[in-house]
Write an enzyme that holds these catalytic residues in place. Structure first.
Site, PDB file in Angstrom:
ATOM      1  N   GLY A 238      75.470  -4.814   2.144  1.00 27.40           N
ATOM      2  CA  GLY A 238      76.089  -3.772   2.964  1.00 27.40           C
ATOM      3  C   GLY A 238      75.067  -2.711   3.330  1.00 27.40           C
ATOM      4  O   GLY A 238      73.864  -2.972   3.338  1.00 27.40           O
ATOM      5  N   SER A 239      75.562  -1.521   3.590  1.00 29.01           N
ATOM      6  CA  SER A 239      74.689  -0.444   4.058  1.00 29.01           C
ATOM      7  C   SER A 239      73.796   0.077   2.935  1.00 29.01           C
ATOM      8  O   SER A 239      74.124  -0.053   1.751  1.00 29.01           O
ATOM      9  CB  SER A 239      75.543   0.693   4.594  1.00 29.01           C
ATOM     10  OG  SER A 239      76.422   1.129   3.573  1.00 29.01           O
ATOM     11  N   GLY A 243      74.378   0.766  -1.065  1.00 32.09           N
ATOM     12  CA  GLY A 243      73.450   0.204  -2.055  1.00 32.09           C
ATOM     13  C   GLY A 243      72.910   1.256  -3.005  1.00 32.09           C
ATOM     14  O   GLY A 243      72.687   0.977  -4.191  1.00 32.09           O
ATOM     15  N   GLU A 260      71.289  -6.322  -0.945  1.00 29.92           N
ATOM     16  CA  GLU A 260      70.935  -6.831   0.396  1.00 29.92           C
ATOM     17  C   GLU A 260      71.464  -5.819   1.392  1.00 29.92           C
ATOM     18  O   GLU A 260      72.623  -5.872   1.794  1.00 29.92           O
ATOM     19  CB  GLU A 260      71.584  -8.203   0.632  1.00 29.92           C
ATOM     20  CG  GLU A 260      71.189  -9.269  -0.383  1.00 29.92           C
ATOM     21  CD  GLU A 260      69.791  -9.827  -0.163  1.00 29.92           C
ATOM     22  OE1 GLU A 260      69.152  -9.520   0.862  1.00 29.92           O
ATOM     23  OE2 GLU A 260      69.330 -10.576  -1.046  1.00 29.92           O
ATOM     24  N   CYS A 294      72.151  -7.795   9.993  1.00 26.85           N
ATOM     25  CA  CYS A 294      71.136  -7.038   9.243  1.00 26.85           C
ATOM     26  C   CYS A 294      69.757  -7.346   9.815  1.00 26.85           C
ATOM     27  O   CYS A 294      68.853  -6.526   9.744  1.00 26.85           O
ATOM     28  CB  CYS A 294      71.213  -7.388   7.767  1.00 26.85           C
ATOM     29  SG  CYS A 294      71.231  -9.151   7.468  1.00 26.85           S
TER      30      CYS A 294
HETATM   31  P1  NAD Z   1      79.357  -1.135   3.980  1.00 25.42           P
HETATM   32  O1  NAD Z   1      78.241  -0.605   3.158  1.00 25.42           O
HETATM   33  O2  NAD Z   1      80.233  -0.161   4.664  1.00 25.42           O
HETATM   34  O3  NAD Z   1      80.310  -2.063   3.085  1.00 25.42           O
HETATM   35  C1  NAD Z   1      79.837  -3.225   2.453  1.00 25.42           C
HETATM   36  C2  NAD Z   1      80.710  -3.560   1.262  1.00 25.42           C
HETATM   37  O4  NAD Z   1      80.497  -2.584   0.243  1.00 25.42           O
HETATM   38  C3  NAD Z   1      82.214  -3.529   1.545  1.00 25.42           C
HETATM   39  O5  NAD Z   1      82.820  -4.592   0.865  1.00 25.42           O
HETATM   40  C4  NAD Z   1      82.645  -2.181   0.985  1.00 25.42           C
HETATM   41  O6  NAD Z   1      84.001  -2.119   0.622  1.00 25.42           O
HETATM   42  C5  NAD Z   1      81.739  -2.076  -0.225  1.00 25.42           C
HETATM   43  N1  NAD Z   1      81.477  -0.712  -0.712  1.00 25.42           N
HETATM   44  C6  NAD Z   1      81.260   0.389   0.024  1.00 25.42           C
HETATM   45  N2  NAD Z   1      81.001   1.452  -0.786  1.00 25.42           N
HETATM   46  C7  NAD Z   1      81.057   0.993  -2.050  1.00 25.42           C
HETATM   47  C8  NAD Z   1      80.882   1.603  -3.331  1.00 25.42           C
HETATM   48  N3  NAD Z   1      80.594   2.894  -3.465  1.00 25.42           N
HETATM   49  N4  NAD Z   1      80.991   0.819  -4.429  1.00 25.42           N
HETATM   50  C9  NAD Z   1      81.259  -0.498  -4.320  1.00 25.42           C
HETATM   51  N5  NAD Z   1      81.460  -1.120  -3.140  1.00 25.42           N
HETATM   52  C10 NAD Z   1      81.351  -0.381  -2.010  1.00 25.42           C
HETATM   53  O7  NAD Z   1      78.689  -2.136   5.037  1.00 25.42           O
HETATM   54  P2  NAD Z   1      79.350  -2.873   6.287  1.00 25.42           P
HETATM   55  O8  NAD Z   1      79.607  -1.876   7.375  1.00 25.42           O
HETATM   56  O9  NAD Z   1      80.442  -3.773   5.857  1.00 25.42           O
HETATM   57  O10 NAD Z   1      78.139  -3.837   6.727  1.00 25.42           O
HETATM   58  C11 NAD Z   1      77.063  -3.437   7.525  1.00 25.42           C
HETATM   59  C12 NAD Z   1      75.828  -3.148   6.699  1.00 25.42           C
HETATM   60  O11 NAD Z   1      75.511  -4.265   5.871  1.00 25.42           O
HETATM   61  C13 NAD Z   1      74.600  -2.943   7.569  1.00 25.42           C
HETATM   62  O12 NAD Z   1      73.854  -1.876   7.047  1.00 25.42           O
HETATM   63  C14 NAD Z   1      73.837  -4.253   7.433  1.00 25.42           C
HETATM   64  O13 NAD Z   1      72.461  -4.166   7.684  1.00 25.42           O
HETATM   65  C15 NAD Z   1      74.131  -4.599   6.008  1.00 25.42           C
HETATM   66  N6  NAD Z   1      73.932  -6.026   5.756  1.00 25.42           N
HETATM   67  C16 NAD Z   1      72.831  -6.414   5.067  1.00 25.42           C
HETATM   68  C17 NAD Z   1      72.582  -7.753   4.852  1.00 25.42           C
HETATM   69  C18 NAD Z   1      71.352  -8.202   4.114  1.00 25.42           C
HETATM   70  O14 NAD Z   1      71.328  -9.351   3.700  1.00 25.42           O
HETATM   71  N7  NAD Z   1      70.337  -7.381   3.943  1.00 25.42           N
HETATM   72  C19 NAD Z   1      73.482  -8.719   5.324  1.00 25.42           C
HETATM   73  C20 NAD Z   1      74.618  -8.291   6.008  1.00 25.42           C
HETATM   74  C21 NAD Z   1      74.827  -6.934   6.224  1.00 25.42           C
END
Ligand code: NAD
Length: 508
Positions: A238-239, A243, A260, A294
């Site tokens: 995720g973001s 992370g 990731e 990503c």
């Molecule tokens: P996001 O960070 O908003 O959410 C991702 C996941 O994390 C969701 O399931 C969310 O519910 C969970 N989450 C959020 N805050 C949390 C916390 N405090 N504790 C535990 N879980 C939590 O991201 P998004 O908008 O779904 O996805 C887009 C982002 O993901 C972009 O930044 C993209 O670059 C990244 N991404 C990275 C990769 C990689 O492999 N590097 C792959 C896909 C997406």
């Protein structure tokens, strides 16, 4: 679509937690709307803390069973899972496309990645090798072996609603771990469909509950997983913002994490590039999945001698892009995930201008027939400086920044001059330029390509990035080691006790 949903076992209102055949959940209901047409696809009940605790307890019991199953046998169950994915590829691909908004071709590609990683995991289930080392003591043997960790918590993002789970779960399963998946709250139906497919395998093989579990909900449910000492490994996608919190929470309890996170990927286009090939990689990289990968190409760093030519070609290519329903194969660009993402896209375009950038292909939100969801936007290009705050930041939308360079060292410094470190590429037919880019003095990213864009990767390599991308590695190569614990064994088969480092300890 109704038929597709039915074929994947989805109902109007779905339970959001499962340990296998058992489905339950007592939390609030979330609704999943399609960004394609704005219509409600279905509803999902989320997990309460009590639901979560039930899932963890079932998973802990399942681990005791699963770790005793020989790895190749675990691989056989993963093979069956891969076969079911093959049979359901069209339906699941369509659901991915409709719930997330990526093109149908990309939806199918995502399911293909799941199938490929299953195949990879099946082979790997016979290759979980350790080392044999020479002991310094006579008649001793020393070796390393790998044991499963226990429960692996998988937190996934909306943009790869099914593949990221499979990258993690298929490897974790053959390693002897059990998994609990917390999918994105923006694509919950995809997760229910995937769990249903695993459940069929579990039922047909009489496997116990808890080898694969699902807990739907937002970050609050994610926090239950990350803070839980019963979960030795968290793999979170995720973001970078997410992370930072997840990484700190897991580290605080001495858990392990695979992070990731966001990317800010660039392609360097040198004077020696094959421009026709470059254009395909650059445009697909920038507008594929509507800029919501990503690995999306966010920056083009172009040599000054070919800058104007490359710019003209890009502008012409963007004029030909067709935006619309991603299920219609004639379209190149589908919608953003939701209106919130549209707002962020518009704010970023404003920042580009206020920070001194020059828009050369204007953006905007599409309205009217076919665009009722309000999530369709025009891919934009801006001339910008690398050190602008907006360029340093990952906007998850189709905005491409272009900039000039004189020397390759300068281009590499620009490419590396962002906080993120996921994917990178150089377009050149010059061997020295290519090798410099791949050398230690070259790209600082987890992925560095030559004559291929930044977007997308094969499952056979380890996938992940450096710096604010989090440092995790998933998928191929030896990424499996992150899902296991290493144990060093020394065995004395002789008749004398002897200590390491030649230490004498005489009791007579
Ligand atoms: P996001 O960070 O908003 O959410 C991702 C996941 O994390 C969701 O399931 C969310 O519910 C969970 N989450 C959020 N805050 C949390 C916390 N405090 N504790 C535990 N879980 C939590 O991201 P998004 O908008 O779904 O996805 C887009 C982002 O993901 C972009 O930044 C993209 O670059 C990244 N991404 C990275 C990769 C990689 O492999 N590097 C792959 C896909 C997406």
């Amino acid at each position: 679509m109704q038929e597709v949903l039915r074929s994947l076992g989805l109902k109007e209102i779905n339970e959001g937690c499962s340990t296998g055949q058992n489905w339950f959940s007592n939390g609030e209901v979330i609704e999943s709307f399609s960004p394609v047409d704005g219509k409600l696809i279905g509803k999902i009940k989320t997990a309460t803390k009590a639901d979560y605790l039930k899932v963890v307890s079932t998973a802990s019991d399942a681990f005791k069973f699963w770790r005793e199953i020989p790895a190749p046998k675990r691989g056989e169950y993963v093979r069956q899972f891969g076969d079911k994915l093959r049979a359901k590829k069209a339906g699941l691909g369509k659901l991915v496309s409709y719930e997330m908004g990526k093109s149908y071709q990309e939806g199918l590609g995502e399911v293909q990645e799941m199938i490929d990683i299953c195949d990879f995991a099946v082979g790997l289930s016979r290759q979980l090798y350790g080392l044999q080392l020479h002991s310094e003591r006579p008649q001793h043997r020393m070796m390393e072996q790998w044991h499963p960790l226990g429960i692996v918590g998988i937190i996934s993002a909306f943009n790869f609603p099914v593949a990221v789970w499979a990258w993690n779960s298929s490897l974790a399963w053959i390693c002897g771990d059990v998994c609990i998946w917390k999918p994105s709250e923006k694509t919950p139906l995809c997760s229910v469909a995937c769990q249903n497919i695993w459940n069929e395998v579990a039922k047909e093989n009489n496997l116990p509950e808890g080898i694969s579990s699902l807990v739907n909900g937002n970050y609050v449910v994610g926090q239950l997983l990350t803070a839980d000492t019963h979960v030795p490994l968290i793999s979170a996608t995720g973001s970078t913002q997410m992370g930072k919190i997840v990484g700190a929470t897991v580290a605080e309890r001495f858990g392990r994490s695979i992070l990731e996170l966001g990317g800010n990927n660039a392609i360097i286009i040198t004077e020696n590039a094959d421009l026709d090939n470059t254009l395909i990689g650059a445009v697909f990289g920038a507008i594929g999945t509507a800029g919501q990968r990503c690995t999306t190409t966010r920056r083009l760093i172009i040599h000054e001698n070919i800058y104007d030519k490359a710019k003209d070609q890009l502008v012409k290519a963007y004029a030909q892009l067709k935006i619309g329903d991603p299920l219609n194969e004639a379209n190149h660009v589908g919608p953003l995930i939701d209106k919130d993402a549209v707002k962020k896209y518009l704010n970023s375009l404003e920042s580009v201008i206020s920070e001194g950038g020059k828009i050369i292909v204007p953006g905007g939100v599409l309205e009217g027939k076919g665009f009722e969801s309000g999530c369709y936007v025009k891919p934009a290009i801006a001339e910008a400086k690398n050190d602008m705050a907006i360029v340093q930041h990952e906007t998850f939308a189709p905005i491409l920044y272009i900039m000039k360079y004189k020397t390759l060292d300068e281009a590499i410094a620009l490419q590396n001059g962002v906080p993120q470190g996921l994917s990178s590429a150089i377009m050149t037919l010059n061997m020295r330029e290519a090798e410099l880019f791949l050398s230690a003095a070259g790209s600082d990213c987890g992925i560095a390509n030559v004559n291929i864009g930044t977007s997308g990767a094969e499952i056979g390599g380890a996938f992940g990035g450096e710096k604010e991308t989090g440092g995790g590695r998933e998928s191929g190569s030896d990424a499996w080691k992150a899902y296991m614990r290493r144990q060093t064994n020394t065995l004395n088969w002789g008749s004398k006790a002897s200590l390491a480092q030649g230490i004498k300890f005489d009791l007579s």
